[in-house]
Design an enzyme around this catalytic site. Structure first.
Site, PDB file in Angstrom:
ATOM      1  N   PHE A 135       1.303  -1.099  -0.172  1.00  0.00           N
ATOM      2  CA  PHE A 135      -0.132   0.078   0.088  1.00  0.00           C
ATOM      3  C   PHE A 135       0.720   1.204  -0.116  1.00  0.00           C
ATOM      4  O   PHE A 135       2.025   1.404   1.026  1.00  0.00           O
ATOM      5  CB  PHE A 135      -0.714   0.278   1.396  1.00  0.00           C
ATOM      6  CG  PHE A 135      -1.921   1.142   0.949  1.00  0.00           C
ATOM      7  CD1 PHE A 135      -2.975   0.436   0.699  1.00  0.00           C
ATOM      8  CD2 PHE A 135      -1.778   2.200   1.915  1.00  0.00           C
ATOM      9  CE1 PHE A 135      -4.277   2.034   0.119  1.00  0.00           C
ATOM     10  CE2 PHE A 135      -2.933   2.906   2.397  1.00  0.00           C
ATOM     11  CZ  PHE A 135      -4.197   2.820   1.398  1.00  0.00           C
ATOM     12  N   ASP A 206       1.699  -4.966   7.668  1.00  0.00           N
ATOM     13  CA  ASP A 206       0.694  -4.553   8.323  1.00  0.00           C
ATOM     14  C   ASP A 206      -0.692  -5.696   7.988  1.00  0.00           C
ATOM     15  O   ASP A 206      -0.314  -6.488   7.139  1.00  0.00           O
ATOM     16  CB  ASP A 206       0.798  -3.743   7.242  1.00  0.00           C
ATOM     17  CG  ASP A 206      -0.168  -2.673   6.695  1.00  0.00           C
ATOM     18  OD1 ASP A 206      -1.760  -3.086   7.487  1.00  0.00           O
ATOM     19  OD2 ASP A 206       0.174  -1.573   6.675  1.00  0.00           O
ATOM     20  N   TYR A 231     -10.798   0.337  10.909  1.00  0.00           N
ATOM     21  CA  TYR A 231     -12.514   0.942  10.318  1.00  0.00           C
ATOM     22  C   TYR A 231     -12.522  -0.202   9.022  1.00  0.00           C
ATOM     23  O   TYR A 231     -14.004   0.230   8.351  1.00  0.00           O
ATOM     24  CB  TYR A 231     -12.057   1.950   9.838  1.00  0.00           C
ATOM     25  CG  TYR A 231     -10.740   2.625   9.258  1.00  0.00           C
ATOM     26  CD1 TYR A 231     -10.569   2.179   7.221  1.00  0.00           C
ATOM     27  CD2 TYR A 231      -9.605   3.674   9.860  1.00  0.00           C
ATOM     28  CE1 TYR A 231      -9.870   2.568   7.264  1.00  0.00           C
ATOM     29  CE2 TYR A 231      -8.688   3.531   8.930  1.00  0.00           C
ATOM     30  CZ  TYR A 231      -8.691   3.716   7.231  1.00  0.00           C
ATOM     31  OH  TYR A 231      -7.722   3.438   6.850  1.00  0.00           O
ATOM     32  N   LYS A 232     -11.682  -1.248   8.665  1.00  0.00           N
ATOM     33  CA  LYS A 232     -11.933  -1.735   8.049  1.00  0.00           C
ATOM     34  C   LYS A 232     -12.762  -2.804   7.796  1.00  0.00           C
ATOM     35  O   LYS A 232     -14.034  -3.106   8.701  1.00  0.00           O
ATOM     36  CB  LYS A 232     -10.583  -2.513   6.925  1.00  0.00           C
ATOM     37  CG  LYS A 232     -10.022  -0.896   6.167  1.00  0.00           C
ATOM     38  CD  LYS A 232      -8.450  -1.001   5.827  1.00  0.00           C
ATOM     39  CE  LYS A 232      -7.893  -0.207   4.692  1.00  0.00           C
ATOM     40  NZ  LYS A 232      -6.777  -0.431   4.718  1.00  0.00           N
ATOM     41  N   ARG A 380     -13.548  -4.206  -7.462  1.00  0.00           N
ATOM     42  CA  ARG A 380     -12.491  -5.085  -6.394  1.00  0.00           C
ATOM     43  C   ARG A 380     -13.740  -5.071  -4.982  1.00  0.00           C
ATOM     44  O   ARG A 380     -14.583  -4.519  -4.505  1.00  0.00           O
ATOM     45  CB  ARG A 380     -11.594  -4.092  -5.097  1.00  0.00           C
ATOM     46  CG  ARG A 380     -10.472  -4.856  -4.079  1.00  0.00           C
ATOM     47  CD  ARG A 380     -10.335  -3.976  -3.267  1.00  0.00           C
ATOM     48  NE  ARG A 380     -10.261  -3.153  -3.289  1.00  0.00           N
ATOM     49  CZ  ARG A 380      -9.605  -2.440  -1.800  1.00  0.00           C
ATOM     50  NH1 ARG A 380      -8.829  -2.373  -1.483  1.00  0.00           N
ATOM     51  NH2 ARG A 380     -10.506  -1.948  -1.048  1.00  0.00           N
TER      52      ARG A 380
HETATM   53  C1  LIG Z   1      -6.041   0.650   4.830  1.00  0.00           C
HETATM   54  C2  LIG Z   1      -4.828   0.962   4.954  1.00  0.00           C
HETATM   55  C3  LIG Z   1      -4.193   1.542   5.351  1.00  0.00           C
HETATM   56  C4  LIG Z   1      -4.493   2.658   5.587  1.00  0.00           C
HETATM   57  O1  LIG Z   1      -3.783   3.390   6.575  1.00  0.00           O
HETATM   58  P1  LIG Z   1      -4.463   5.126   7.600  1.00  0.00           P
HETATM   59  O2  LIG Z   1      -3.205   5.940   7.915  1.00  0.00           O
HETATM   60  O3  LIG Z   1      -5.443   4.267   8.339  1.00  0.00           O
HETATM   61  O4  LIG Z   1      -4.861   6.007   6.214  1.00  0.00           O
HETATM   62  C5  LIG Z   1      -2.727   1.146   5.778  1.00  0.00           C
HETATM   63  N1  LIG Z   1      -1.485   0.372   4.878  1.00  0.00           N
HETATM   64  C6  LIG Z   1      -2.317  -0.942   4.790  1.00  0.00           C
HETATM   65  C7  LIG Z   1      -1.780  -2.037   4.047  1.00  0.00           C
HETATM   66  C8  LIG Z   1      -4.106  -0.975   4.351  1.00  0.00           C
HETATM   67  O5  LIG Z   1      -4.545  -1.358   3.893  1.00  0.00           O
END
Ligand SMILES: *Cc1c(COP(=O)(O)O)cnc(C)c1O
Length: 421
Positions: A135, A206, A231-232, A380
């Site tokens: 990400f 992560d 939040y997911k 997705r």
């Molecule tokens: C959703 C997600 C994030 C989100 O990071 P925020 O700091 O909460 O915006 C980070 N890394 C991955 C792999 C994600 O899927």
């Protein structure tokens, strides 16, 4: 007549799926969520849905605890312990002890802390190793940490299948995301952590697309640090705070580089000398975000007493069913599978490509099937096992077929992209 028979068969197939859904041990969990009428929600991997109990908790926290309790609520309503209480709810979902987890800030910020701590613990090594499918925030944060850390540090990005070979004596930390947010491809976290350790590196995971969707066992993996968002799949609400895991063997060794007063063992000594808390709470920084934490605390109650292994099996059932039905019903309509075909190799999501993916997704959303679009060409779909049923998968595929077969997505009103795709 033939058309009637086909329709009857399809109805019977749907009824069979509904019976199987009813037999799932967690089938009542869905009733705790609010879904707008006519919506099939396949985007719980981006933002989990609301549980009305969360709205009620927020109202109590604001009106009673803040409004009436005022500052007394830090003690009387237990605000000061909320990060630890919420951490204890997350710990079983990721295979950790409660004191190895704390809840604060965002995934991005926590990644900065975790990577900073890892670099400090490996002063003679220069590289943060990650992969090209990570990400974006995970890579840009790593770059920023490398810039600020003492010594000559840099990020090395390799292809996902080259990670193991890229480990070497210069690697300080292996930083990967367990489930690829685009394809849903799972890394073998246990094997890669062991490989990192063999080379003297630390491993930071992560879990943003994993926790609440697939089996995560940080102890079994022997992970050093981990971060993830709530939040997911954990349904904490938009922007709810993230978590950090620090293996207890690193207590007192790995240091939070953003060492604010709330990570102090005794914040209310108001001391200039930072003495970190003896466990993962050392990775707190500032005042806990009580409103968001309270909502998350209630959102996580749904996981109590669930058979987690049955839930992870259900996620694989859903993604496999989706792939099967798409191949049966949408054959020749321009879709291609972009997720691993083997259920054991993917998270709880499936991506399909289509040359007009953006317009197709906007059309689907207009018809109640909410997934998302990842540019340029990915559709997705997330299958949060807690509340998605086989019948939802069935109905979503029928709508997808309609949208594609009738080329509804070619209509002018679906042409322009949204700001958040
Ligand atoms: C959703 C997600 C994030 C989100 O990071 P925020 O700091 O909460 O915006 C980070 N890394 C991955 C792999 C994600 O899927």
């Amino acid at each position: 007549m033939d058309g009637d028979r086909i329709a009857r068969d399809r109805l019977a197939a749907r009824e069979r799926l509904a019976r199987e859904d009813a037999e799932e041990p967690h089938s009542s969990a869905r009733e705790r969520f609010h879904f707008p009428r006519g919506v099939i929600y396949l985007d719980g991997n981006s933002l989990g849905p609301l549980q009305p109990a969360v709205a009620a908790r927020l109202a109590r926290t604001v009106g009673g605890e803040w409004g009436d309790g005022l500052i007394r609520s830090w003690n009387e309503a237990g605000w000061v312990d909320l990060p630890a209480r919420v951490a204890a709810r997350i710990a079983p979902l990721i295979g950790a002890e409660p004191t190895e987890v704390t809840v604060a800030d965002t995934t991005s910020t926590n990644l900065f802390k975790a990577l900073g701590a890892a670099l400090e613990a490996r002063p003679d090594r220069s590289v943060i190793l990650t992969d090209s499918r990570n990400f974006p925030t995970d890579v840009t944060i790593a770059d920023g940490v490398a810039r600020f850390a003492a010594g000559d540090r840099r990020v090395r990005v390799v292809e996902p299948e080259e990670v193991e070979d890229a480990l070497g004596p210069d690697v300080a930390v292996l930083a990967l995301t367990h489930v690829d947010y685009r394809s849903g491809l799972l890394h073998d976290a246990g094997r890669l952590t062991a490989a990192a350790h063999d080379h003297g590196a630390l491993a930071v995971w992560d879990l943003s697309h994993s926790a609440g969707a697939v089996r995560v066992d940080l102890h079994d993996w022997d992970a050093d640090l981990a971060v993830g968002c709530t939040y997911k799949y954990l349904n904490g609400g938009p922007g709810s705070p993230a978590y950090v895991f620090v293996a207890s063997r690193h207590n007192g060794v790995l240091r939070n580089p953003i060492q604010g007063w709330f990570g102090h063992g005794d914040p209310f000594r108001f001391s200039f000398e930072h003495r970190p808390a003896p466990d993962a709470s050392a990775f707190l920084t500032g005042t806990p975000t009580i409103l968001a934490l309270a909502g998350l605390d209630t959102a996580l109650e749904v996981w109590e007493d669930l058979d987690l292994d049955a839930l992870w099996d259900h996620a694989r059932t859903l993604t496999s069913l989706f792939i099967d039905l798409v191949e049966q019903r949408c054959d020749g309509l321009g879709l291609e599978l972009r997720s691993p075909r083997r259920a054991s190799q993917r998270g709880a999501q499936v991506s399909l490509s289509h040359p007009r993916a953006g317009a197709v997704m906007r059309t689907l959303i207009d018809r109640g099937v909410i997934g998302d679009h990842r540019p340029p060409d990915l559709l997705r779909f997330g299958f949060a096992p807690l509340y998605i049923r086989r019948v939802d998968v069935h109905d979503a595929v029928e709508i997808l077929r309609e949208v594609l077969a009738d080329r509804v997505y070619e209509q002018e009103r679906y042409a322009s992209p949204n700001r958040v795709p």
